[in-house]
Scaffold this active site. Structure first.
Site, short mmCIF file in Angstrom:
data_model
loop_
_atom_site.label_atom_id
_atom_site.label_comp_id
_atom_site.label_asym_id
_atom_site.label_seq_id
_atom_site.Cartn_x
_atom_site.Cartn_y
_atom_site.Cartn_z
N GLU A 265 -10.88 -5.24 4.50
CA GLU A 265 -11.80 -4.13 4.76
C GLU A 265 -13.21 -4.60 5.11
O GLU A 265 -13.89 -3.99 5.95
CB GLU A 265 -11.85 -3.19 3.55
CG GLU A 265 -10.57 -2.43 3.28
CD GLU A 265 -9.54 -3.23 2.47
OE1 GLU A 265 -8.43 -2.71 2.25
OE2 GLU A 265 -9.86 -4.38 2.08
N ARG B 131 -14.52 -1.56 -1.04
CA ARG B 131 -14.51 -3.01 -0.89
C ARG B 131 -15.46 -3.49 0.21
O ARG B 131 -15.70 -4.68 0.34
CB ARG B 131 -13.09 -3.49 -0.61
CG ARG B 131 -12.05 -2.90 -1.56
CD ARG B 131 -10.69 -3.50 -1.36
NE ARG B 131 -10.44 -4.52 -2.35
CZ ARG B 131 -9.43 -5.39 -2.29
NH1 ARG B 131 -8.61 -5.36 -1.28
NH2 ARG B 131 -9.26 -6.29 -3.24
N LYS C 152 12.53 -7.24 2.00
CA LYS C 152 11.91 -6.00 1.55
C LYS C 152 12.97 -4.89 1.57
O LYS C 152 13.66 -4.70 2.56
CB LYS C 152 10.73 -5.63 2.44
CG LYS C 152 9.81 -4.57 1.83
CD LYS C 152 8.49 -4.48 2.55
CE LYS C 152 7.54 -3.57 1.80
NZ LYS C 152 6.21 -3.48 2.43
#
Length: 617
Positions: free
Chosen positions: A362, A390, A277
């Protein structure tokens, strides 16, 4: 001579010599870094995925072959290689390129995505649609390792394993979640097992063993398990995928070789790719969390630029939570992979045993919080408003139906700016207002935030506290959080010609609008409503006695929002009134700076003034 300017689309890319590809990847990175330094954006993930994206467009025949990105924040190189170089400098600016894949922007953007864990489902749908049309194109899903913390990814994988259609899933493991294993042995074995000869031999051996009834099937299973000892793909194999990897995703030549070997493999295939990353930009490599999503910064140092020292709503929430948690050891905090974004990093560092990061899940976060509440804990679930969409069912069924005292702190409510329509939190008032037993509130400023958070914990009921991104209004903070009367607004100013009923961060602009209306001889009052549910009908009745002209203002959709709640009450009461509702109409709001978006939507103080003036005159 630079390579990138000569590539206007992937067909051009496939014509260049392989030895030029490493140079091309360096050029892509530099453009991404330079542009993100001016516009902000999702830098670390996009830098790490450069070779994956370049190799995919080099090997596959896009756009006929379909690439689906999970979340989409890793797709900057994809935009640069698919005809958008000239416009790339406009990314995340108003009327410019979106920061995410967007179907209306390019034929190469197969599927739009701003939320996580959706790519495998979408890719499977595309693959089955291809099969039904009897077409031959390939379908590839590029999934970040963090996205595999979301349950939807596993639902899609089990379905893909059942349907057995041809598709490739690339698991981009940037060492933030799954694996740090890219050794010489792993590389050699992966290279061996991805060759067509070895794949054919493995398939023939498995089919041969299965001919011998139970003994042969057991032998085939044993061989499969022996293979999994050397490869960390047992889970994927058990779900019906053929697993290969891990391979070095930042080696363009290795990526091309492996993709060439795998692109014609039948059935669902999982390729595990390990990347760095922030690859190629030292500050992003050293601080991947900071550079996941960042504002403008200095390229030389990596230091953020243009940050205000003013207190943000997020910091006000974080500080208030720490104060309350110091005194109440039953308070716990939950986030869905966003500790820094929601301000829970400070809580995590101070109270690690009471902090829970559930990953990009979530739905689980909400029901987990319900279980904590049922067990006597006081949980606060800190989410971005857009991600709370969600877990609607869990809020309704698992929390509100059972009247469990869970607090939801919905950050980034209203307009969020450059991340655009996938991230604007402009639906929460509408989709939450209809749920029984739920208290729904919005602080006007950073001081009211701390009082409202204490009120939420003391309410002993399901409670949603929604607040915007960015800095507050510079108000002085009280020393300690205090309880507010639930369902009660407060008069800020009374006026005989009209009254503005304002909620959340539109309260202070409403005050400014009322002041501006004085110049036009209009005496306008302002009420800080504080609560959308329960609605303060008493203060609305008081406003009607002062003036029949009422104005509601909110940073939410007009349909089903705060203004709708007021209109419903007045209609049911059969009151004599005139009502102007200011908010967001029936549209998805595009990306841009928040102030500019408020201007466009007519929700800044100046536009409120004009709307009210025109309406009353």
């Amino acid at each position: 001579m630079k390579v990138l300017p000569s590539i206007q689309n992937p067909r051009d890319l496939r014509l260049i010599k392989k030895e030029l590809l490493p140079t091309l990847c360096e050029e892509l990175r530099q453009v991404i870094i330079d542009t993100a330094s001016h516009n902000g954006g999702h830098l670390g993930s996009s830098l790490g995925a450069v070779e994956i994206i370049t190799a995919l467009h080099y090997v596959f025949n896009t756009p006929e072959d379909k690439i689906v990105f999970d979340t989409g924040h890793q797709a900057y190189a994809h935009k640069l290689l698919t005809g958008r170089q000239k416009e790339f400098a406009t990314i995340r600016t108003q009327n410019g390129l979106s920061g995410f894949p967007k179907r209306t922007e390019s034929e190469y953007d197969t599927f739009g995505a701003g939320h996580a864990s959706t790519a495998i489902s979408a890719a499977l749908g595309l693959a089955i649609a291809r099969d039904q049309r009897k077409e031959k194109n390939k379908v590839v899903a590029v999934v970040g390792d963090g996205c595999l913390t979301g349950g939807m990814a596993y639902e899609a994988m089990q379905n893909a394993g059942l349907l057995r259609t041809d598709m490739l899933v690339i698991l981009n493991d940037n060492q933030m979640f799954i694996s740090k294993r890219v050794g010489a042995l792993g590389k050699a074995l992966t290279k061996l097992l991805t060759t067509k000869y070895m794949q054919l031999a493995e398939e023939k051996a498995t089919n041969f063993l299965k001919r011998f009834d139970e003994l042969g099937n057991n032998a085939a299973k044993l061989a499969k398990r022996a293979r999994s000892i050397l490869f960390p793909g047992t889970l994927f194999e058990e779900m019906g995928f053929r697993y290969f990897g891990p391979v070095n995703g930042n080696d363009i030549n290795e990526m091309i070789e492996v993709l060439e070997n795998l692109k014609d493999v039948k059935g669902p295939v999982m390729l595990h790719v390990v990347t760095k990353k922030g690859k190629g930009y030292k500050p992003a490599e050293e601080k991947p969390t900071k550079f996941h999503g960042i504002g403008i910064f200095d390229v030389e140092t990596g230091d953020s630029l243009g940050k205000s020292s003013a207190l943000t709503f997020t910091k006000a929430f974080s500080d208030a939570l720490l104060k309350l948690a110091e005194k109440d050891t039953s308070i716990a905090a939950i986030t869905a992979a966003m500790p820094e974004g929601t301000g829970l990093d400070a809580f995590r560092d101070k109270f690690p045993s009471r902090y829970f990061d559930v990953g990009i899940a979530e739905e689980h976060a909400a029901t987990f919080a319900a279980g904590l509440a049922a067990g006597g804990v006081k949980p606060v679930v800190a989410l971005y408003s857009t991600f709370a969409q969600r877990c609607y069912d869990q809020i309704l069924h698992d929390i509100c139906l059972q009247k469990l005292p869970v607090v939801f702190a919905l950050d980034r409510a209203g307009l969020v700016g450059e991340d655009g329509p996938t991230h604007h939190g402009v639906f929460d008032l509408s989709f939450l207002r209809d749920i029984p037993n739920l208290i729904l509130a919005a602080p006007a400023d950073e001081n009211e935030m701390q009082h409202m958070l204490k009120t939420a914990f003391d309410a002993k009921a399901p409670f949603v506290l929604r607040y915007p991104r960015g800095t507050g209004f510079g108000v002085k903070l009280d020393d300690e959080p205090q309880d507010l009367p639930i369902g009660k607004g407060v008069w800020l100013k009374k006026g005989k010609d009209a009254t503005i009923l304002a909620i959340g961060n539109r309260v202070h602009p409403a005050l400014a609008a009322a002041e501006a209306l004085k110049k036009h001889k209009i005496d306008c009052g302002v009420v800080n409503m504080r609560f959308v549910k329960p609605l303060d009908t008493q203060i609305i009745d008081e406003a009607l006695k002062v003036s029949k002209h009422l104005v509601t203002v909110e940073d939410n959709m007009l349909a089903g929002g705060f203004g709708s709640a007021v209109a419903e009450y007045l209609a049911d009461k059969q009151a004599n009134f005139k009502l102007l509702r200011l908010g967001i109409g029936d549209e998805f709001v595009e990306h841009g700076k928040v102030a500019n978006l408020f201007d466009k939507l007519g929700l800044n103080a100046g536009q409120m003034t004009d709307h009210i003036l025109k309406w009353i005159k």
